[in-house]
Design a protein around this motif. Sequence first.
Motif, PDB file in Angstrom:
ATOM      1  N   ALA A 185     -43.523 -18.539  -7.903  1.00  0.00           N
ATOM      2  CA  ALA A 185     -44.565 -19.204  -8.551  1.00  0.00           C
ATOM      3  C   ALA A 185     -43.761 -20.380  -9.685  1.00  0.00           C
ATOM      4  O   ALA A 185     -42.265 -20.563  -9.699  1.00  0.00           O
ATOM      5  CB  ALA A 185     -45.140 -18.471  -9.478  1.00  0.00           C
ATOM      6  N   LEU A 186     -44.296 -21.612  -9.617  1.00  0.00           N
ATOM      7  CA  LEU A 186     -43.518 -22.862 -10.412  1.00  0.00           C
ATOM      8  C   LEU A 186     -44.606 -23.035 -11.014  1.00  0.00           C
ATOM      9  O   LEU A 186     -45.713 -23.479 -11.064  1.00  0.00           O
ATOM     10  CB  LEU A 186     -43.108 -23.902  -9.618  1.00  0.00           C
ATOM     11  N   GLU A 187     -44.203 -22.408 -12.935  1.00  0.00           N
ATOM     12  CA  GLU A 187     -45.045 -23.317 -14.009  1.00  0.00           C
ATOM     13  C   GLU A 187     -44.355 -23.385 -15.191  1.00  0.00           C
ATOM     14  O   GLU A 187     -43.330 -23.650 -15.145  1.00  0.00           O
ATOM     15  CB  GLU A 187     -45.612 -21.803 -14.309  1.00  0.00           C
ATOM     16  N   GLN A 242     -39.424 -20.983 -12.354  1.00  0.00           N
ATOM     17  CA  GLN A 242     -39.464 -20.314 -11.110  1.00  0.00           C
ATOM     18  C   GLN A 242     -39.631 -18.942 -11.443  1.00  0.00           C
ATOM     19  O   GLN A 242     -38.772 -18.407 -12.286  1.00  0.00           O
ATOM     20  CB  GLN A 242     -38.054 -21.190 -10.357  1.00  0.00           C
ATOM     21  N   HIS A 243     -40.526 -18.447 -10.677  1.00  0.00           N
ATOM     22  CA  HIS A 243     -40.225 -17.016 -10.418  1.00  0.00           C
ATOM     23  C   HIS A 243     -40.215 -15.984  -9.512  1.00  0.00           C
ATOM     24  O   HIS A 243     -40.343 -16.700  -8.555  1.00  0.00           O
ATOM     25  CB  HIS A 243     -42.313 -16.092 -10.908  1.00  0.00           C
ATOM     26  N   ARG A 244     -39.242 -15.549  -9.162  1.00  0.00           N
ATOM     27  CA  ARG A 244     -38.246 -15.507  -8.152  1.00  0.00           C
ATOM     28  C   ARG A 244     -38.958 -14.719  -7.696  1.00  0.00           C
ATOM     29  O   ARG A 244     -39.455 -12.822  -7.628  1.00  0.00           O
ATOM     30  CB  ARG A 244     -37.008 -14.512  -8.838  1.00  0.00           C
ATOM     31  N   VAL A 245     -39.090 -14.978  -5.676  1.00  0.00           N
ATOM     32  CA  VAL A 245     -39.318 -14.006  -5.111  1.00  0.00           C
ATOM     33  C   VAL A 245     -38.325 -12.502  -5.223  1.00  0.00           C
ATOM     34  O   VAL A 245     -37.113 -12.988  -5.890  1.00  0.00           O
ATOM     35  CB  VAL A 245     -38.924 -14.362  -3.622  1.00  0.00           C
ATOM     36  N   GLY A 246     -38.936 -11.289  -4.678  1.00  0.00           N
ATOM     37  CA  GLY A 246     -38.366 -10.161  -4.854  1.00  0.00           C
ATOM     38  C   GLY A 246     -37.186 -10.189  -4.201  1.00  0.00           C
ATOM     39  O   GLY A 246     -36.374  -8.895  -4.890  1.00  0.00           O
ATOM     40  N   TRP A 247     -36.637 -10.701  -2.941  1.00  0.00           N
ATOM     41  CA  TRP A 247     -35.793 -10.313  -2.567  1.00  0.00           C
ATOM     42  C   TRP A 247     -34.104 -11.066  -3.007  1.00  0.00           C
ATOM     43  O   TRP A 247     -32.908 -10.906  -2.188  1.00  0.00           O
ATOM     44  CB  TRP A 247     -35.721 -10.181  -0.479  1.00  0.00           C
ATOM     45  N   SER A 248     -34.327 -11.723  -3.723  1.00  0.00           N
ATOM     46  CA  SER A 248     -33.545 -12.726  -4.244  1.00  0.00           C
ATOM     47  C   SER A 248     -32.596 -11.991  -5.423  1.00  0.00           C
ATOM     48  O   SER A 248     -33.191 -11.068  -5.587  1.00  0.00           O
ATOM     49  CB  SER A 248     -34.163 -13.834  -4.967  1.00  0.00           C
ATOM     50  N   HIS A 249     -31.230 -12.214  -5.997  1.00  0.00           N
ATOM     51  CA  HIS A 249     -30.622 -11.648  -7.230  1.00  0.00           C
ATOM     52  C   HIS A 249     -31.418 -11.402  -8.487  1.00  0.00           C
ATOM     53  O   HIS A 249     -32.338 -12.870  -8.762  1.00  0.00           O
ATOM     54  CB  HIS A 249     -29.684 -12.805  -7.128  1.00  0.00           C
ATOM     55  N   PHE A 250     -31.451 -10.703  -9.151  1.00  0.00           N
ATOM     56  CA  PHE A 250     -32.777 -10.553  -9.872  1.00  0.00           C
ATOM     57  C   PHE A 250     -33.748 -11.099  -9.837  1.00  0.00           C
ATOM     58  O   PHE A 250     -35.267 -11.211 -10.792  1.00  0.00           O
ATOM     59  CB  PHE A 250     -32.189 -10.387 -11.687  1.00  0.00           C
ATOM     60  N   GLY A 251     -34.540 -10.003  -8.387  1.00  0.00           N
ATOM     61  CA  GLY A 251     -35.841 -10.883  -8.176  1.00  0.00           C
ATOM     62  C   GLY A 251     -36.892 -10.443  -8.911  1.00  0.00           C
ATOM     63  O   GLY A 251     -36.969  -9.265  -9.182  1.00  0.00           O
ATOM     64  N   GLY A 252     -38.038 -10.924  -8.944  1.00  0.00           N
ATOM     65  CA  GLY A 252     -39.439 -10.944  -9.714  1.00  0.00           C
ATOM     66  C   GLY A 252     -39.333 -11.389 -11.781  1.00  0.00           C
ATOM     67  O   GLY A 252     -39.789 -11.512 -12.338  1.00  0.00           O
ATOM     68  N   THR A 253     -37.934 -11.710 -11.917  1.00  0.00           N
ATOM     69  CA  THR A 253     -37.407 -12.519 -12.951  1.00  0.00           C
ATOM     70  C   THR A 253     -38.193 -13.820 -12.823  1.00  0.00           C
ATOM     71  O   THR A 253     -38.098 -14.011 -12.104  1.00  0.00           O
ATOM     72  CB  THR A 253     -36.453 -12.331 -13.446  1.00  0.00           C
ATOM     73  N   TRP A 254     -38.536 -14.705 -13.923  1.00  0.00           N
ATOM     74  CA  TRP A 254     -38.486 -15.721 -13.794  1.00  0.00           C
ATOM     75  C   TRP A 254     -37.018 -16.655 -15.251  1.00  0.00           C
ATOM     76  O   TRP A 254     -36.248 -16.248 -15.817  1.00  0.00           O
ATOM     77  CB  TRP A 254     -39.273 -16.497 -15.398  1.00  0.00           C
ATOM     78  N   GLY A 255     -36.632 -17.621 -14.386  1.00  0.00           N
ATOM     79  CA  GLY A 255     -35.318 -18.325 -14.569  1.00  0.00           C
ATOM     80  C   GLY A 255     -35.818 -19.669 -14.074  1.00  0.00           C
ATOM     81  O   GLY A 255     -36.780 -20.654 -14.470  1.00  0.00           O
ATOM     82  N   ILE A 256     -34.816 -20.783 -13.289  1.00  0.00           N
ATOM     83  CA  ILE A 256     -35.182 -21.723 -13.602  1.00  0.00           C
ATOM     84  C   ILE A 256     -34.204 -22.373 -12.406  1.00  0.00           C
ATOM     85  O   ILE A 256     -33.785 -21.538 -11.372  1.00  0.00           O
ATOM     86  CB  ILE A 256     -33.778 -22.552 -14.687  1.00  0.00           C
TER      87      ILE A 256
END
Length: 301
Positions: free
Chosen positions: A135-137, A54-68
Amino acid sequence: MTIIPVQPGEPRRPDGPRDPGDAWVVAESGERYWGRFGAAGVLAFDPERGVLLQHRVGWSHFGGTWGIPGGALHEGESARDGALREAQEEAGIPDGALRARFASVLDLRIWSYTTVVADVVSSFEPVISDPESLALEWVPVDQVDQRPLHPGFGAAWPALHALLSVRPAVVVDAANVVGSVPDGWWKDRVGAAERLRERLSTWTARGVVAPGLGVGADLWYPPVSMVVEGAAREIADAVDERVEIVRASGAGDDAIVSETRRLRDGGFSVTAVTSDRGLRARLEELGAQVQSSGWLLERLG
């Protein structure tokens, strides 16, 4: 430790009611962790496509990074159930598409995060179903560390990656396990087998902590083959897909050996449960680890 609820206007799931678990846990050092009751996420694994990130939205915790996909647990919710729920909410994963294999827990005492690694058993395409994803990839396993990863996921990834090849399974000699306890099982062999089936279902669903089922993970959710013979073959199939009833057409020992060989040839690391010495030798020749009936009964609790 301090609990800070979501504040009005904070961008957190504006499309639904707020859950009591939606709060920040703040350590004495000032670090903030999301989820009053802890948090959990799912690492969905497809051998052909890789893992779902999951590509995390900017306002989330550590936004802009990829996680699950993941998030805060509800009060009283197991990490496994919460992780699968969050995966459905954030990635539109259909019911029954994933089967949990193991869980790895980061326990900070004041807060914990559980990563549930789940195998894809029914192919699906993820759908962005809430505002937390850019995004989800599906990302090939060997390309995951090329993305800017969420720090927590990045720290956990090497160990998780190594465990993707570990697949434990359990084969149970039902007659031997049932017969090890003098509780009147001989009066109703089908009923005794049904009781064992239900206990096995509960055991594997809640997560197994046991030697011989793999290393490096905190909990395993292994598939269980329960081999029955004689009158016990009249038992109904298990509702839980993780417990499979194997009915011996001839000698029970031969059916147990055959099922162990089938799982071994399918890439599983097998733990067989029996206290029969002759059968133990045959199973060990196949490379299975063998545990006694008492070992299993102690864990069934």
